[in-house]
Design a protein around this motif. Sequence first.
Motif, short mmCIF file in Angstrom:
data_model
loop_
_atom_site.label_atom_id
_atom_site.label_comp_id
_atom_site.label_asym_id
_atom_site.label_seq_id
_atom_site.Cartn_x
_atom_site.Cartn_y
_atom_site.Cartn_z
N VAL A 125 -1.87 -21.17 -0.35
CA VAL A 125 -2.10 -22.60 -0.28
C VAL A 125 -2.81 -23.17 -1.31
CG1 VAL A 125 -3.05 -24.15 1.10
CG2 VAL A 125 -1.99 -22.47 2.34
N TYR B 85 4.82 -24.92 3.72
CA TYR B 85 4.50 -24.92 5.15
C TYR B 85 4.42 -23.42 5.63
CZ TYR B 85 6.20 -25.35 9.90
OH TYR B 85 6.36 -25.19 11.33
N TYR C 51 -1.78 -19.07 7.79
CA TYR C 51 -3.25 -18.95 7.79
C TYR C 51 -3.67 -19.45 9.26
CZ TYR C 51 -8.00 -19.98 6.84
OH TYR C 51 -9.42 -19.96 6.61
N PHE D 137 -4.32 -18.02 2.76
CA PHE D 137 -5.22 -19.09 2.12
C PHE D 137 -4.95 -19.13 0.58
CE2 PHE D 137 -9.60 -20.74 1.37
CZ PHE D 137 -9.52 -21.84 2.11
N LYS E 108 -0.73 -33.14 1.71
CA LYS E 108 -0.41 -31.56 2.12
C LYS E 108 -2.00 -30.99 2.03
CE LYS E 108 4.09 -30.32 0.77
NZ LYS E 108 4.65 -31.49 0.72
N PHE F 22 -3.77 -30.03 5.75
CA PHE F 22 -4.10 -28.41 5.83
C PHE F 22 -5.69 -28.56 6.22
CE2 PHE F 22 -5.53 -24.26 3.91
CZ PHE F 22 -5.12 -23.82 4.92
N SER G 157 0.52 -22.08 5.02
CA SER G 157 -0.37 -22.99 5.96
C SER G 157 -0.18 -22.65 7.25
CB SER G 157 -0.35 -24.26 5.53
OG SER G 157 1.03 -24.77 5.90
#
Length: 405
Positions: A157, A171, A177, A154, A246, A250, A174
């Motif tokens: 990201v 990618y 996670y 996390f 993005k 997400f 994420s």
Amino acid sequence: MAGRLWKHGIYSFLEILRVRRPGSHEHMLTFIHQAYTLLELLYESVPMLEDIWLNFLGDISRYGMFVDENSDDGNIWIGVSRQWYSLASEKSPSAGHLYHHLAILARSDAIQKLYLYAKLLCVALPFTETRKNIWTLFYPGPCERRLSWIDAAFICVHRILFSKKAEDLFYQASTDYLALLDPYISTVTKEWRTIGYQTAIALCCSMLDYGEESNFFINQIAPRQKEDTSDSTSKSTSSPNELFPKARDFAIDVYQLVASRVEDPNTLSFLHTFLVFVWRLSKLPAAIVHLERKFPWEITADMLNSILGSCGFEARMDSEEFPGALRNDTPRPLPEDFALRSLVFADKYFPSAWFENCKLEEQIELASMDGQRRERLLWLGCRIASTKQWLIWKNGQFTVQRGYI
């Protein structure tokens, strides 16, 4: 005078002692206790400068934490400092610098630290100077690398979204996670009530580009005061930045996974917080257009219908009036209400007197709070449905408008 007292009578001497450690350790500890006692006395006897004393008491307690960091007293000082800064933030909830102090005190709690850093950049008076301090969270020292796999993913990201670098790693981070999240929620159970709203706020702030003044959504939600038209126009943008897709995708993937856990009461704080953000954007046509086609309206309708079926009481949904305390109880904000307070996207959510006579130390989970969260979610669903664009509320059920299924 209060500023001179701190600068010349306390701070300067503490710094002299600090650079002479460890030889000055005992002298510094003695002086901290004396200064703390003096400031506490001033806090009680000079209430007109209460906000100043609260900040100073938090600062002196942080020195105590620094001196006693290798003993049990260090944890006591952390709690004392957090108490004073929390009281200060209660008095000045829009002051971003106070959340900066609280973020430092979060220490090893990476998600709490990230949520506080994100919040202090997205309040009415952001503390922009802290942007460089956030790197201590994104790139911790060797002694601080103790994150769990899910927290590390996390944080990774958000590091990419914040720095706008190493996008090729996005990618994988994420995906990691999202793969870990569902079993993690099942494992930590009630702890995710707190982690959930902190996670939701971090996700929402990432879509606001962490409070960047030129951010498209920031300027839609809280337009800047434009004293110089030519200058302000050059600084603002007419569309989201290149990383917004993005951040949005997400955040929506996380929301979709959490919303699918319809029978888990531990997810309600996350859903409530996230839906406040969606509700706010629903009032801004130029902003919601960047979210509406990606948002899982059908899953949201199913989630709201499930909550309606398990509510157990007649929820106040149809009125425009904010649903306060249940059954005429004394108003008591939810823990996530305090977290949402003063965020730019929650500025029109709470009634003006909602936080009166409520103290931060009272934000303890109560059995009735799940009922309040369910009612809030249903109320927000009805408010979004009242726009007649995405959700439909009819015959006691939520459905989705054609084109958004």
